[in-house]
Design an enzyme around this catalytic site. Sequence first.
Site, PDB file in Angstrom:
ATOM      1  N   ARG A 319       0.977  -1.251   0.195  1.00 18.28           N
ATOM      2  CA  ARG A 319       0.038  -0.022  -0.317  1.00 18.28           C
ATOM      3  C   ARG A 319       0.948   1.486   0.294  1.00 18.28           C
ATOM      4  NH1 ARG A 319      -6.006   1.591   0.767  1.00 18.28           N
ATOM      5  NH2 ARG A 319      -5.527  -0.379   0.250  1.00 18.28           N
ATOM      6  N   GLU A 728      -9.427   6.084   7.176  1.00 18.40           N
ATOM      7  CA  GLU A 728      -8.736   6.434   7.309  1.00 18.40           C
ATOM      8  C   GLU A 728      -7.941   7.325   6.602  1.00 18.40           C
ATOM      9  OE1 GLU A 728      -7.513   1.963   5.574  1.00 18.40           O
ATOM     10  OE2 GLU A 728      -6.344   2.140   6.869  1.00 18.40           O
TER      11      GLU A 728
HETATM   12  N1  MTE Z   1     -12.202   5.261  14.580  1.00 17.05           N
HETATM   13  C1  MTE Z   1     -12.523   5.587  15.587  1.00 17.05           C
HETATM   14  N2  MTE Z   1     -13.338   6.288  16.395  1.00 17.05           N
HETATM   15  N3  MTE Z   1     -11.646   3.999  15.843  1.00 17.05           N
HETATM   16  C2  MTE Z   1     -10.548   3.380  15.192  1.00 17.05           C
HETATM   17  O1  MTE Z   1     -10.299   2.245  15.982  1.00 17.05           O
HETATM   18  N4  MTE Z   1     -10.265   2.337  13.106  1.00 17.05           N
HETATM   19  C3  MTE Z   1      -9.743   3.304  12.453  1.00 17.05           C
HETATM   20  C4  MTE Z   1     -10.816   4.071  11.102  1.00 17.05           C
HETATM   21  N5  MTE Z   1     -11.901   4.755  12.415  1.00 17.05           N
HETATM   22  C5  MTE Z   1     -10.454   3.520  14.113  1.00 17.05           C
HETATM   23  C6  MTE Z   1     -11.596   4.553  13.342  1.00 17.05           C
HETATM   24  C7  MTE Z   1      -9.068   2.429  10.710  1.00 17.05           C
HETATM   25  S1  MTE Z   1      -7.340   1.715  11.232  1.00 17.05           S
HETATM   26  C8  MTE Z   1     -10.230   1.619  10.290  1.00 17.05           C
HETATM   27  S2  MTE Z   1      -9.366   0.528   8.887  1.00 17.05           S
HETATM   28  C9  MTE Z   1     -11.268   2.181   9.993  1.00 17.05           C
HETATM   29  O2  MTE Z   1     -11.829   3.269  11.090  1.00 17.05           O
HETATM   30  C10 MTE Z   1     -12.455   0.708   9.969  1.00 17.05           C
HETATM   31  O3  MTE Z   1     -13.343   0.851   9.772  1.00 17.05           O
HETATM   32  P1  MTE Z   1     -14.359   1.209   8.709  1.00 17.05           P
HETATM   33  O4  MTE Z   1     -14.192   0.276   7.976  1.00 17.05           O
HETATM   34  O5  MTE Z   1     -15.388   1.022   8.929  1.00 17.05           O
HETATM   35  O6  MTE Z   1     -14.023   2.224   8.250  1.00 17.05           O
HETATM   36 MO1  MOS Z   2      -7.465  -0.162   9.359  1.00 18.52          MO
HETATM   37  S1  MOS Z   2      -5.263   0.190   9.109  1.00 18.52           S
HETATM   38  O1  MOS Z   2      -6.966  -0.552   7.784  1.00 18.52           O
HETATM   39  O2  MOS Z   2      -7.424  -1.181  10.330  1.00 18.52           O
END
Ligand code: MTE
Ligand code: MOS
Length: 802
Positions: A319, A728
């Site tokens: 990535r 992200e």
């Molecule tokens: N938001 C919160 N509040 N807590 C989290 O741990 N993780 C992030 C993002 N936002 C996270 C967050 C990461 S690394 C990812 S990959 C995505 O949320 C995962 O969730 P989604 O695929 O539902 O967006």
């Molecule tokens: Mo998010 S780093 O893809 O869990």
Amino acid sequence: MSTLSERPQHAVVGLPLPHESAALHVTGEALYTDDLVARTRDVLHAWPVQAPHAHARVTVLRVAPAYDVPGVVRVLTADDVPGVNDAGVKHDEPLFPSEVMFHGHAVCWVLGETQEAARLGAAAVEVDYEPLPALVTVREAIEAGSFQGAQRHLARGDADAALASAAHVFEGELEFAGQEHFYLETHASLALVDEAGQVFVQSSTQHPSETQEIVAHVLGLASHEVTVQCLRMGGGFGGKEMQPHGYAAIAALGARLTGRPVRLRLNRTQDITMSGKRHGFHARWRAGFDADGHIVALDATLTSDGGWSLDLSEPVMARAMCHIDNAYWIPDIRVDGRIAKTNKTSQTAFRGFGGPQGMMVIEDILGRCAPMLGVDPLELRRRNFYRSDHTTPYGQPVRHAERLEACWSQVLATGDVERRRTEIARFNAAHPHVKRGLAMTPVKFGISFNLTAFNQAGALVHVYKDGSVLINHGGTEMGQGLHTKMIQVAATTLGVPMSRVRLAPTRTDKVPNTSATAASSGADLNGAAIKNACEQILERLARVAAGRLGVSVPDVRFVDGAVRGLSARDERLSWEEVVHDAYMQRVQLWAAGFYRTEGLHWDSEAMYGEPFKYFAYGVAAAEVEVDGFTGAYTLRRVDIVHDVGDSLSPLVDIGQIEGGFVQGAGWLTLEDLRWDESDGPHRGRLATQSASTYKLPSFSEMPEVFHVTLLEKAHEDGAVYGSKAVGEPPLMLAFSVREALRQAAAAFGPAGTSVQLASPATPEAVYWALDRARAGHAAARVDVDGVPADREAPVPAVQGRG
Ligand code: MTE
Ligand code: MOS
């Protein structure tokens, strides 16, 4: 418009709703894995024996003394493992190691009646170590040729030829730090066994299916004998994508051996010293520009600091390589990627998953080269944006590239950027010891797992006889609001009010073979699977309703709890009536849904294909003020326009953008992981083991003015209800802060000063940068032949990671 993205008129998606657990979060009623311990009888507590060496052989392990400690029930060692002694999927992560690979590595675990008993038991275990030479920094690993996993190459065109004929060529080196996840909830597992020895593990995991697989292979069981449930996580941020498995396996092993529930919850120090972090990177690059400031070529070698085992380092590197272009068209390019093996925690996924590290390189290049090219950095970035007929270096068309321009011009306008830049110039001229800077940076982030197979999801939707709906899906909730969105999706598809829909916790016996909730694709994948399940049910219900309403099946509409024909004046039935009728007619009221993202292909060896369903775009403008005596700075104002498609849940999305941005700013400016790099007795030890020494962003670091706007008219065809992933991408908008700091530091020097900035750009690092600018450092000027700065001007040793 695809049926997947088409949104009905009375949609529950798109409403600005609070997080479904917001009230529980703030009152403390929300249950996390470790809260279940108090509700469980006869629980044993686990405590690790952590090695005090970065690299050593375990020559003797004497566990007997632990049993003299009152309350110690069992010491778990490699001999107890009935299956595979491995915590990962790559088989390079012994769960009970005979060779210690990093400072703090757990060599065995003690189970006690109380946590205190387990702790004292662990202290009583006697371990003899034979220390071995350790590689602690990425530079040491590069010098020693210590690498792991595949080395990848991504290329298009002829970078060497393009560099040879470029009007300006610069080269440089850059090393930047990793990041601790610092989720509020540390790793936690609670394992139970039933009368048949089947295992049930509650785990704070982003990837329940893989936790299940690892627990099964450690215990020598089949997957159907292990169930993993995740109620919710107090933050995961990628840190719980791969790393929970070993802890869950320890708890499960303990439960199998003792027959009692076993709880394993790391305290903060254990979590921070044992679990993996964002990969720090080293990058070496050569970049060519034409006379107008267009990038014509890039040649880069990325080396990530993978730590002691592979974990997710390979896909993280992939990535990174796929994001080194960020939002810019680079016609001729070559990128080499390799993973250093060091004696550190095994670095892992962290929000952005390598994307931020890749983008860091190009943003650093543009920030450093703009003054040397004599082009305004804002203009330099915009001039190099992708256009819609471009493809990425790995061959993917950059669809909707015009949204970069749309976000950019909206930030320029609503952020009043030109006027403020004039004001800043005036301010800087009048203030010799305080300078301001304003920078804008774009984000283009690919959505989908690079590995095509992971882009699938399942859901299970039950409609009960009373018309209430229970949904289950493969995604996990970590605060990102996935469950909120999924309830909205189900209510929208079924045409019922939100209050009719409840969501049950994620578990592997409900939806099997799930992918990690990661790559920001949780809502895309699981939302589409839920929609699919709901549509199967509706299809059956429509037949029932059509009969009663006397209309044809395709004309039946489900709207806000009512069922009617096409005309709003027609007779209406209640949702509950139709459900009841269906039950009486023996019509199946539940369904399993499935979704696979179409149109993806990726050749991971050639680094070529179309791995992403679409790109998420965004632009940020950040303004900072820097003090010339200390390097201390404030973030005065941030303006963001971000593309989330047609938002499923705008409040949740704005929260994600704000949170992601601040977390990115933390990585780039505050959070400073320090490992003992000396040859002393604590070599390899993480020196920043708690919140007192590891500085996280808090309220006082929030921008004084913070405007987040969602890009309008951004419907994404082919994604669930026209939405885009959000988790992200916003993290990488924080490059605007780093670039603003660079410009403020440059303002201390003569016009045209190019500034090298260490990362994290802590006040100390900013001070050294501005001090060099102020001294009018020779290397900071434009060189006629464009030969760079870096070689002659190493970053002062004290910063360590220029
Ligand atoms: N938001 C919160 N509040 N807590 C989290 O741990 N993780 C992030 C993002 N936002 C996270 C967050 C990461 S690394 C990812 S990959 C995505 O949320 C995962 O969730 P989604 O695929 O539902 O967006
Ligand atoms: Mo998010 S780093 O893809 O869990």
